[in-house]
Design an enzyme around this catalytic site. Sequence first.
Site, mmCIF file in Angstrom:
data_model
loop_
_atom_site.group_PDB
_atom_site.id
_atom_site.type_symbol
_atom_site.label_atom_id
_atom_site.label_comp_id
_atom_site.label_asym_id
_atom_site.label_seq_id
_atom_site.Cartn_x
_atom_site.Cartn_y
_atom_site.Cartn_z
ATOM 1 N N LYS A 74 17.097 20.292 48.846
ATOM 2 C CA LYS A 74 18.241 21.207 48.957
ATOM 3 C C LYS A 74 17.995 22.488 48.153
ATOM 4 C CE LYS A 74 19.976 18.524 51.813
ATOM 5 N NZ LYS A 74 21.086 17.657 52.068
HETATM 6 C C1 PLP Z 1 21.581 16.473 52.785
HETATM 7 C C2 PLP Z 1 22.916 16.451 53.424
HETATM 8 C C3 PLP Z 1 23.861 15.459 53.129
HETATM 9 C C4 PLP Z 1 23.524 14.208 52.375
HETATM 10 O O1 PLP Z 1 23.123 14.393 51.093
HETATM 11 P P1 PLP Z 1 22.303 13.234 50.337
HETATM 12 O O2 PLP Z 1 22.298 13.750 48.944
HETATM 13 O O3 PLP Z 1 20.943 13.182 50.950
HETATM 14 O O4 PLP Z 1 23.059 11.967 50.492
HETATM 15 C C5 PLP Z 1 25.126 15.568 53.669
HETATM 16 N N1 PLP Z 1 25.449 16.585 54.481
HETATM 17 C C6 PLP Z 1 24.559 17.524 54.834
HETATM 18 C C7 PLP Z 1 24.989 18.604 55.746
HETATM 19 C C8 PLP Z 1 23.251 17.482 54.328
HETATM 20 O O5 PLP Z 1 22.365 18.405 54.698
#
Ligand code: PLP
Length: 372
Positions: free
Chosen positions: A183
């Site tokens: 992220k």
């Molecule tokens: C990455 C992501 C998530 C989930 O996050 P995690 O930390 O991997 O559980 C939820 N929503 C979106 C849009 C994402 O890109």
Amino acid sequence: MNYIPVSTPSLGPSDEEAVASAVRSGWISSEGPQVREFEARFAQLVGKKHGIAVSNGTAALDISLEALEIGPGDEVILPSFTIISCLNHILRSGATPVFVDSRKDSWNIDSESVRNAISTRTKAIIVVHIYGLPADIDEVCLIAAEHGVPVIEDSAEAHGQHLQGKPLGSWGEISTFSFYSNKLITTGEGGMVLTDNDELAARLRELRNLSFNPEQRFVHHTIGWNYRLTAIQAALGLSQLSRISELLEHKREIGRHYQELLGDCETISLPLSQYRGSENVYWVFGVVISAGSQRSAPELMTALHKKGIGTRPFFYPLHKQPVLAQFGFDSQSSLPVAEHLGDRGFYIPNGADSSPETREYIATTLREELQQ
Ligand SMILES: *Cc1c(COP(=O)(O)O)cnc(C)c1O
């Protein structure tokens, strides 16, 4: 050239020092002061009153839906073109997902389709800002307000992004973020829920922490989860947060370069470089193979892999997920834009180690493969 992974985190000396200093201080669990500081600083960045740090972005969505008391008989509207995390707790709680298609241009949820999907049973609307471009969250919030329905704004792919000068994650009743390693800022694994609503914030804190009772700790009136973030992760989050402008600028620089390198390629379409005045922050850099192309997306991904280039397919549309059948829902409906993106889209490397030379190699290789 070494294999080019699709994503690598940006971790520098200040990140290393932050983690080491948490370890040295002995504060390593969720009780550490770094967690509260990270919550406060992140909430401040987005302009929300409360930050509730959690173990990941999926957990953030789970407790948000639970805090809104979603259950059997309720409908939750959500885009089909998103990650399964948005759907999990809707299904587990016994509620009904109502899938909505995306816009062709921004790949984000279509607000007019949201309007058409609202019913008297709609209990919440999830909006997701996909791949770094803002969704029409202003329009969805207006529609939701007309019907008195809360909006959950999943901003896991758009930290630091804005629409009309207002931060993403500040629009919804509740907003959620992920700090997974790919992220825009990361704590390895991690997440956050933001809200201005005091009552919801209290409920979210309880749900994150096994619903311990402030008066009688081990007496439970509800059940929650252990979805706590550790102080080591929060320390990393704080150091990443202090570098967020630099991190976003690097993503944008990579994105602009790919636009230059691939912009005239007729057999693929690229993400919009801006939408309604917001420059794309390119959480990922996606390409969508045109319907007329000789080669399919999976073929191209395999070919690129053989040439040392990592890729990742786009989301598989949620309304087609086989798991829906287990919950008694039909997966036969059709949402053409989500299906087109799911069939034909993948993203190419744009991690922290991306250099102009690797991008030129990737663009040249992709062009060659498209001509095969
Ligand atoms: C990455 C992501 C998530 C989930 O996050 P995690 O930390 O991997 O559980 C939820 N929503 C979106 C849009 C994402 O890109």
